[in-house]
Write an enzyme that holds these catalytic residues in place. Sequence first.
Site, PDB file in Angstrom:
ATOM      1  N   TYR A   1      79.805 -11.212  63.559  1.00  0.00           N
ATOM      2  CA  TYR A   1      81.110 -11.735  63.158  1.00  0.00           C
ATOM      3  C   TYR A   1      81.512 -11.126  61.819  1.00  0.00           C
ATOM      4  O   TYR A   1      80.683 -10.922  60.941  1.00  0.00           O
ATOM      5  CB  TYR A   1      81.052 -13.258  63.007  1.00  0.00           C
ATOM      6  CG  TYR A   1      82.410 -13.912  62.821  1.00  0.00           C
ATOM      7  CD1 TYR A   1      83.070 -14.461  63.910  1.00  0.00           C
ATOM      8  CD2 TYR A   1      83.020 -13.967  61.583  1.00  0.00           C
ATOM      9  CE1 TYR A   1      84.318 -15.072  63.759  1.00  0.00           C
ATOM     10  CE2 TYR A   1      84.260 -14.553  61.418  1.00  0.00           C
ATOM     11  CZ  TYR A   1      84.904 -15.115  62.511  1.00  0.00           C
ATOM     12  OH  TYR A   1      86.143 -15.696  62.354  1.00  0.00           O
TER      13      TYR A   1
ATOM     14  N   SER B   1      73.600 -11.996  66.139  1.00  0.00           N
ATOM     15  CA  SER B   1      74.605 -13.003  65.817  1.00  0.00           C
ATOM     16  C   SER B   1      75.742 -12.934  66.837  1.00  0.00           C
ATOM     17  O   SER B   1      75.515 -13.143  68.024  1.00  0.00           O
ATOM     18  CB  SER B   1      75.102 -12.816  64.377  1.00  0.00           C
ATOM     19  OG  SER B   1      75.872 -13.919  63.976  1.00  0.00           O
TER      20      SER B   1
ATOM     21  N   HIS C   1      70.018 -17.825  59.048  1.00  0.00           N
ATOM     22  CA  HIS C   1      70.761 -16.832  59.825  1.00  0.00           C
ATOM     23  C   HIS C   1      70.654 -15.439  59.219  1.00  0.00           C
ATOM     24  O   HIS C   1      70.479 -14.458  59.939  1.00  0.00           O
ATOM     25  CB  HIS C   1      72.230 -17.251  59.936  1.00  0.00           C
ATOM     26  CG  HIS C   1      72.980 -16.498  60.978  1.00  0.00           C
ATOM     27  ND1 HIS C   1      72.648 -16.542  62.316  1.00  0.00           N
ATOM     28  CD2 HIS C   1      74.043 -15.651  60.892  1.00  0.00           C
ATOM     29  CE1 HIS C   1      73.477 -15.771  63.002  1.00  0.00           C
ATOM     30  NE2 HIS C   1      74.326 -15.218  62.156  1.00  0.00           N
TER      31      HIS C   1
ATOM     32  N   ASP D   1      67.768 -21.727  60.973  1.00  0.00           N
ATOM     33  CA  ASP D   1      69.088 -21.126  61.188  1.00  0.00           C
ATOM     34  C   ASP D   1      70.014 -22.151  61.837  1.00  0.00           C
ATOM     35  O   ASP D   1      69.914 -22.407  63.045  1.00  0.00           O
ATOM     36  CB  ASP D   1      68.949 -19.888  62.081  1.00  0.00           C
ATOM     37  CG  ASP D   1      70.273 -19.183  62.329  1.00  0.00           C
ATOM     38  OD1 ASP D   1      71.312 -19.686  61.863  1.00  0.00           O
ATOM     39  OD2 ASP D   1      70.261 -18.129  62.995  1.00  0.00           O
TER      40      ASP D   1
END
Length: 660
Positions: free
Chosen positions: A446, A540, A645, A616
Amino acid sequence: MNIARWVGVIVLLGLLARAEVPELTALVPQATGYELIAKLDPTAYAGSGYTIDRSEILGGDVKRIGYLLKLTDKQGELSWVFAAMDPFITDIARLGMPTPGGDIFQDYVTNLEVFSNVPAIKTGAFPKGNVEIWGCNYGGTNNKNIPGATSAFDFGDQPDSNGNGNYGCLQVHNYEQKQVVLAFNKFTAGKTCDLGIGNNTDVEANFGGSKTPNPDWTFSSSGQNYQQAELFIVAKIDNLTVKEVVLLDGNKASLTGTLDREQALFAPGEEMAFNLVADFQGQEPSNDYFITWERTGDDGVKDSGKAKVGPEPLVIKTSLDRPGFVRILAYLVDKNGKRVTKKVMRRGKEAQENLFFDGGAGVDIDKLQGVPEPADFDAFWAKQKARLAAVPMNARLDEQPSKDPKVKIYAVSIDCPGPRPVTGYLTVPADAKEKSLPVSASFHGYGTSIQRAPSGGSDTSINFSVNAHGYDLGQSDDYYKAFFESIKSNGQGYAFDPVQNADPETAYFNGMALRVMRALEYLKSRPEWDGKTLTVGGGSQGGLQTVWAAGLDTDVVKASAGVPWCCDLGGVTLGRITAGWRLPYVEALNYYDPINHAKRIPTSCYVDINRAGLGDYTCPPSGVAILYNNIRGPKRINWVQGSTHGYVPPKAQTFVLEQK
């Protein structure tokens, strides 16, 4: 005493000998007798911390507290304000900047004095005022019933009841005049922190373009308006003393956590023992340090504690009585609750990061499942594939410079249904023969970073780095700035708008998933493809796209998904921990949830979840566990203790599960 300590004492005695703050007396000549407690640049505080911090070395009886804020705008004009008051706290060590989870000062103060060169500021002496100083998040509710305050962010707000978050504010108010005297908020934002003198009346300098700006500058990001900013925290102190203090250097310390077993998996009710170790690496600080911790879990139970750092590990024992995960989040703090930080590099810039441990363990995680998938899940995706088939690929390749004569590089654009085409960079071995090479696609996380052409690539395979958004390649920075603004929806970052996501065909992910399928179609159309090996990978958001790819294209033989995003979005309705950065859940997102696509991955595809962080909560462990459970074929997952993360501890404890 070593040389470093002697130097520290000489510097501190030099500061003490001034007995004035010249930057203050130059503006307010009558403000004599103040000692400098701390000095900082608010626009650099997130990365550099204090310029000067004397809060630990001064002692005595605090008689007055003051704050001087100096702001120089882009045109070189200086605005300043100085506010002084009777003390609301007499512990000098607690007069510095507030920290997340630390002190919360929401107090009336007496004998407020205000000096300023800003015409709108009411100057002079006032019987009362109030301060709002904390390191956590806050809301606009006037929970202290400050006279004249409203539900907007002004001079009467509400700090998070548990001290959660790190937005932070340091504000002085003249509430009887309905005026914010000074404000510094959003401590972690650097140049885009909130800074202001007086009430914010600038509609443009307000997050989201609200027509009613927040008087206390919250969400204004106004720090970017200044070329220079300085904040001085000062005090008048009777019986002043100075002491030698050796502080802990967070850059040379660590906080780690481990489990006392080889797998982070437990039975219901079985005791878990987390061993937390603070390592000072030979440092001998003058003061005591502590570990503060909080236990949360998918059972809704919360617990917390604080323990002095000693020679033995801190052992935290807990359990969980149902399938799910336990989370242990801990910080290293000083005697005042201020978190110890270290310097790190983020996107090429220096920043401060807390010394922390964020980890956990699971119970009967093979029994975890998500909310029911849509009844027409397969019909929906059949319809999307039909849309794709109706649009010819029409691939356009523009060769780019390559530093490796063995590799050709192309900027690629491929027609696709939806708002934009597939774009990305393709690398092809220069001497590739027909039907001779494996092909692979990689997907991105992202963000709003700009994809630039690589300088080389593999000379044994064809690789396609697929852009998530389908924007034009090789454009100016202004183009990309405008592009990323254009894909926001209702003021939300892309993919976060629940209104847009309420219909699976208007969801931002729809176009992204179509581009994933089209990218794989294109790779398989290359004459050099060996017809056998098609692999995909990403982390991710790239991990999310990787699972889509493997579930929507039966020719994928290997999928490598790190920290896959958006797993078990519906878990928020089942009481699971979902505290991290996640899309607001609406049922239509179930069409894109990777736990449902995982069921469609053929057994001919090997899925490697190469990292799943037990700390995470952008990609909560429960969701990643459900993803793993739903994969029918060969698979592997690498659980990493203490991994969030974006962070993996050095020499982290890992737990691998594999099914061949």
